[in-house]
Write a protein that holds these residues in place. Structure first.
Motif, PDB file in Angstrom:
ATOM      1  N   GLN A 109      10.445  -2.071 -16.558  1.00  0.00           N
ATOM      2  CA  GLN A 109       9.970  -2.994 -17.029  1.00  0.00           C
ATOM      3  C   GLN A 109      10.274  -4.203 -16.087  1.00  0.00           C
ATOM      4  OE1 GLN A 109       7.655  -3.267 -19.483  1.00  0.00           O
ATOM      5  NE2 GLN A 109       7.412  -5.316 -18.936  1.00  0.00           N
ATOM      6  N   VAL A 110      11.369  -4.179 -15.381  1.00  0.00           N
ATOM      7  CA  VAL A 110      11.832  -5.419 -14.601  1.00  0.00           C
ATOM      8  C   VAL A 110      11.027  -5.081 -13.357  1.00  0.00           C
ATOM      9  CG1 VAL A 110      13.803  -6.108 -13.175  1.00  0.00           C
ATOM     10  CG2 VAL A 110      14.138  -5.364 -15.337  1.00  0.00           C
ATOM     11  N   LEU A 111      10.793  -4.103 -12.782  1.00  0.00           N
ATOM     12  CA  LEU A 111      10.133  -3.913 -11.640  1.00  0.00           C
ATOM     13  C   LEU A 111       8.523  -4.122 -11.744  1.00  0.00           C
ATOM     14  CD1 LEU A 111      11.727  -0.918 -10.177  1.00  0.00           C
ATOM     15  CD2 LEU A 111      12.350  -3.274  -9.601  1.00  0.00           C
ATOM     16  N   ILE A 112       8.034  -3.451 -12.923  1.00  0.00           N
ATOM     17  CA  ILE A 112       6.644  -3.853 -13.073  1.00  0.00           C
ATOM     18  C   ILE A 112       6.437  -5.386 -13.122  1.00  0.00           C
ATOM     19  CG2 ILE A 112       5.052  -3.826 -15.097  1.00  0.00           C
ATOM     20  CD1 ILE A 112       4.520  -1.411 -13.562  1.00  0.00           C
ATOM     21  N   GLN A 113       7.160  -6.207 -13.938  1.00  0.00           N
ATOM     22  CA  GLN A 113       6.990  -7.477 -14.047  1.00  0.00           C
ATOM     23  C   GLN A 113       7.004  -8.308 -12.597  1.00  0.00           C
ATOM     24  OE1 GLN A 113      10.058  -8.738 -16.560  1.00  0.00           O
ATOM     25  NE2 GLN A 113       8.900  -8.325 -18.351  1.00  0.00           N
ATOM     26  N   ASP A 114       7.773  -7.594 -11.754  1.00  0.00           N
ATOM     27  CA  ASP A 114       7.783  -8.212 -10.504  1.00  0.00           C
ATOM     28  C   ASP A 114       6.555  -7.550  -9.488  1.00  0.00           C
ATOM     29  OD1 ASP A 114       9.948  -9.754 -10.896  1.00  0.00           O
ATOM     30  OD2 ASP A 114      11.491  -8.293 -10.178  1.00  0.00           O
ATOM     31  N   GLY A 115       5.891  -6.593 -10.217  1.00  0.00           N
ATOM     32  CA  GLY A 115       4.854  -6.170  -9.122  1.00  0.00           C
ATOM     33  C   GLY A 115       5.304  -5.152  -8.293  1.00  0.00           C
ATOM     34  N   GLY A 116       6.421  -4.420  -8.360  1.00  0.00           N
ATOM     35  CA  GLY A 116       7.111  -3.542  -7.908  1.00  0.00           C
ATOM     36  C   GLY A 116       7.155  -2.291  -7.798  1.00  0.00           C
ATOM     37  N   TYR A 117       7.819  -1.402  -7.129  1.00  0.00           N
ATOM     38  CA  TYR A 117       7.754   0.220  -7.160  1.00  0.00           C
ATOM     39  C   TYR A 117       8.269   0.531  -8.582  1.00  0.00           C
ATOM     40  CZ  TYR A 117       8.827   4.974  -6.512  1.00  0.00           C
ATOM     41  OH  TYR A 117       8.596   6.385  -6.221  1.00  0.00           O
TER      42      TYR A 117
ATOM     43  N   ILE B 144       9.276  11.177  -2.535  1.00  0.00           N
ATOM     44  CA  ILE B 144       8.562  10.308  -3.269  1.00  0.00           C
ATOM     45  C   ILE B 144       7.369  10.957  -3.462  1.00  0.00           C
ATOM     46  CG2 ILE B 144       7.916   8.052  -3.361  1.00  0.00           C
ATOM     47  CD1 ILE B 144      10.577   8.136  -2.731  1.00  0.00           C
ATOM     48  N   PRO B 145       7.034  11.496  -4.862  1.00  0.00           N
ATOM     49  CA  PRO B 145       5.901  11.851  -5.347  1.00  0.00           C
ATOM     50  C   PRO B 145       4.860  11.003  -5.705  1.00  0.00           C
ATOM     51  CG  PRO B 145       7.592  12.189  -7.057  1.00  0.00           C
ATOM     52  CD  PRO B 145       8.525  11.494  -5.822  1.00  0.00           C
ATOM     53  N   TYR B 146       3.428  11.492  -6.005  1.00  0.00           N
ATOM     54  CA  TYR B 146       2.577  10.350  -6.561  1.00  0.00           C
ATOM     55  C   TYR B 146       3.172  10.266  -8.035  1.00  0.00           C
ATOM     56  CZ  TYR B 146      -0.635  10.935  -2.694  1.00  0.00           C
ATOM     57  OH  TYR B 146      -1.224  10.988  -1.400  1.00  0.00           O
ATOM     58  N   LEU B 147       2.684   9.099  -8.488  1.00  0.00           N
ATOM     59  CA  LEU B 147       3.033   8.760  -9.842  1.00  0.00           C
ATOM     60  C   LEU B 147       2.107   9.406 -10.729  1.00  0.00           C
ATOM     61  CD1 LEU B 147       3.678   4.816  -9.808  1.00  0.00           C
ATOM     62  CD2 LEU B 147       5.456   6.661 -10.239  1.00  0.00           C
ATOM     63  N   SER B 148       2.259   9.619 -12.009  1.00  0.00           N
ATOM     64  CA  SER B 148       1.370  10.331 -13.005  1.00  0.00           C
ATOM     65  C   SER B 148       1.958   9.823 -14.327  1.00  0.00           C
ATOM     66  CB  SER B 148       1.419  11.707 -13.014  1.00  0.00           C
ATOM     67  OG  SER B 148       2.699  12.488 -13.035  1.00  0.00           O
ATOM     68  N   GLY B 149       0.969  10.029 -15.535  1.00  0.00           N
ATOM     69  CA  GLY B 149       1.372   9.849 -16.718  1.00  0.00           C
ATOM     70  C   GLY B 149       1.669   8.358 -16.947  1.00  0.00           C
ATOM     71  N   ILE B 150       2.742   8.233 -17.875  1.00  0.00           N
ATOM     72  CA  ILE B 150       3.067   6.844 -18.304  1.00  0.00           C
ATOM     73  C   ILE B 150       3.406   5.809 -17.476  1.00  0.00           C
ATOM     74  CG2 ILE B 150       5.271   7.230 -19.198  1.00  0.00           C
ATOM     75  CD1 ILE B 150       2.822   5.025 -20.869  1.00  0.00           C
TER      76      ILE B 150
ATOM     77  N   VAL C 146       1.760   1.029 -13.840  1.00  0.00           N
ATOM     78  CA  VAL C 146       1.414   0.571 -12.589  1.00  0.00           C
ATOM     79  C   VAL C 146      -0.239  -0.270 -12.768  1.00  0.00           C
ATOM     80  CG1 VAL C 146       1.012   0.954 -10.282  1.00  0.00           C
ATOM     81  CG2 VAL C 146       3.123   1.924 -11.386  1.00  0.00           C
ATOM     82  N   VAL C 147      -1.150   0.705 -13.306  1.00  0.00           N
ATOM     83  CA  VAL C 147      -2.394   0.268 -13.449  1.00  0.00           C
ATOM     84  C   VAL C 147      -2.580  -0.940 -14.245  1.00  0.00           C
ATOM     85  CG1 VAL C 147      -4.855   1.079 -14.118  1.00  0.00           C
ATOM     86  CG2 VAL C 147      -3.121   2.569 -12.888  1.00  0.00           C
ATOM     87  N   ILE C 148      -2.021  -1.025 -15.402  1.00  0.00           N
ATOM     88  CA  ILE C 148      -2.077  -1.918 -16.271  1.00  0.00           C
ATOM     89  C   ILE C 148      -1.472  -3.270 -15.561  1.00  0.00           C
ATOM     90  CG2 ILE C 148      -1.343  -3.145 -18.485  1.00  0.00           C
ATOM     91  CD1 ILE C 148      -1.654  -0.179 -19.595  1.00  0.00           C
ATOM     92  N   ASN C 149      -0.406  -3.139 -14.824  1.00  0.00           N
ATOM     93  CA  ASN C 149       0.204  -4.352 -14.223  1.00  0.00           C
ATOM     94  C   ASN C 149      -0.513  -4.938 -13.124  1.00  0.00           C
ATOM     95  OD1 ASN C 149       2.601  -5.984 -13.742  1.00  0.00           O
ATOM     96  ND2 ASN C 149       2.234  -5.103 -11.683  1.00  0.00           N
TER      97      ASN C 149
ATOM     98  N   LEU D  90      -5.905   3.068  -7.357  1.00  0.00           N
ATOM     99  CA  LEU D  90      -6.009   1.480  -7.679  1.00  0.00           C
ATOM    100  C   LEU D  90      -7.133   0.885  -7.180  1.00  0.00           C
ATOM    101  CD1 LEU D  90      -2.116   0.732  -7.313  1.00  0.00           C
ATOM    102  CD2 LEU D  90      -3.340   0.876  -9.419  1.00  0.00           C
ATOM    103  N   ASP D  91      -7.457   1.288  -5.905  1.00  0.00           N
ATOM    104  CA  ASP D  91      -8.699   0.690  -5.160  1.00  0.00           C
ATOM    105  C   ASP D  91      -9.761   0.921  -5.805  1.00  0.00           C
ATOM    106  OD1 ASP D  91      -7.091  -0.383  -3.189  1.00  0.00           O
ATOM    107  OD2 ASP D  91      -7.526   1.250  -1.968  1.00  0.00           O
ATOM    108  N   ALA D  92      -9.856   2.342  -6.667  1.00  0.00           N
ATOM    109  CA  ALA D  92     -11.178   2.606  -7.081  1.00  0.00           C
ATOM    110  C   ALA D  92     -11.381   1.894  -8.551  1.00  0.00           C
ATOM    111  CB  ALA D  92     -11.071   4.206  -7.596  1.00  0.00           C
TER     112      ALA D  92
END
Length: 287
Positions: free
Chosen positions: A22-30, A192-198, A203-206, A246-248
């Protein structure tokens, strides 16, 4: 209190009182793909270990480095490697300047020297694209010595206590080559794998907080299918890039999903059969 203890305390406080995601999502980070990767990278950095991030393009390696920079409030100097990278690109160069009517030779410090002196982060991107004869100059910087003798000025530079090195590689890509063992052994390595799931959905919602739930679910379902085909060996890694996904979504807010995927993912693939497979997967979700 020294910087090492302060950094350790910051990591511990965050783990005790906050959700790292949550902390990183709020900062738009990894956002870490699991519960330990982010913590383990931070621990390695606090221990002054050079960090190597391995993963496909678009998996978030640069975003991770940027988030580390923000987390420690530590500026970052970037080196983008290529076959043209030379010592001057890393360390700096001499130049002639005019001051008060006098001509003198000055040295313009490069990213390695600046980061070492100021205690900043040195981010070396696509390190396996550099020529093998270029990077040995960094060996003494990356091991326990943390020191550099600048061949252009003969200055001996001892790294600031906070100096940090993060490198990234895309393994198996055109133009890359295996890292020299002497160089590789100086790093602590993380896949560092691709993100998936929740985690990917967060990341998408942010990134697109006002996008409809239906569009997000459609794109995520397509992305999940693409990742499965990458695992099966039917698509190259690029097809599952989080960056492209994300671009899509950004394009799909203004045009049909099918065209958005075509422009951001399908058309970037070299293989005609792979491009066709991507669009066939899209057609199973978009009528």
């Amino acid at each position: 209190m020294n910087d090492y203890v302060e950094k350790e305390q910051k990591i511990r406080i965050q783990k005790e009182h906050d959700s790292i995601y949550q902390v990183l999502i709020q900062d738009g980070g990894y956002v870490s793909p699991n519960e330990y990767l982010w913590d383990d990278v931070l621990i390695s950095i606090v221990l002054k270990k050079p960090v190597l991030l391995k993963g496909p393009t678009g998996s978030g390696k640069t975003k991770l480095a940027q988030t580390v920079s923000k987390f420690f409030n530590q500026p970052m100097h970037s080196v983008n490697c290529s076959v043209d990278l030379d010592a001057e690109s890393l360390l700096g160069f001499k130049t002639i300047i005019q001051k008060d009517g006098v001509t003198t030779i000055d040295f313009v410090e490069g990213p390695v020297v600046q980061a070492m002196k100021k205690g900043h982060i040195l981010y070396i991107d696509e390190i396996n694209m550099a020529k093998s004869e270029t990077l040995p100059i960094l060996h003494s910087v990356l091991d326990h010595r943390r020191v550099l003798t600048n061949p252009f000025t003969n200055e001996v530079i001892v790294a600031h206590e906070d100096f940090t090195v993060i490198s990234a590689i895309n393994e198996g890509y055109v133009g890359t080559s295996p890292m020299n063992e002497a160089l590789k052994n100086r790093f602590v390595s993380f896949t560092i794998p691709y993100l998936s799931g929740i985690e990917l959905k967060k990341v998408v919602i942010n990134e697109y907080p006002n996008t409809s739930e239906e569009l997000i679910e459609t794109i995520l379902n397509i992305g999940d299918d693409l990742r499965k085909q990458v695992v099966n060996g039917l698509l190259s890694d690029d097809a599952a890039s989080v960056r492209s996904l994300l671009d899509a979504i950004g394009l799909a807010e203004h045009m049909p999903v099918r065209r958005a995927i075509q422009y951001t993912i399908s058309e970037k693939l070299d293989d005609k059969i792979e491009r066709r497979l991507v669009m066939e997967l899209v057609d199973t979700w978009v009528k």
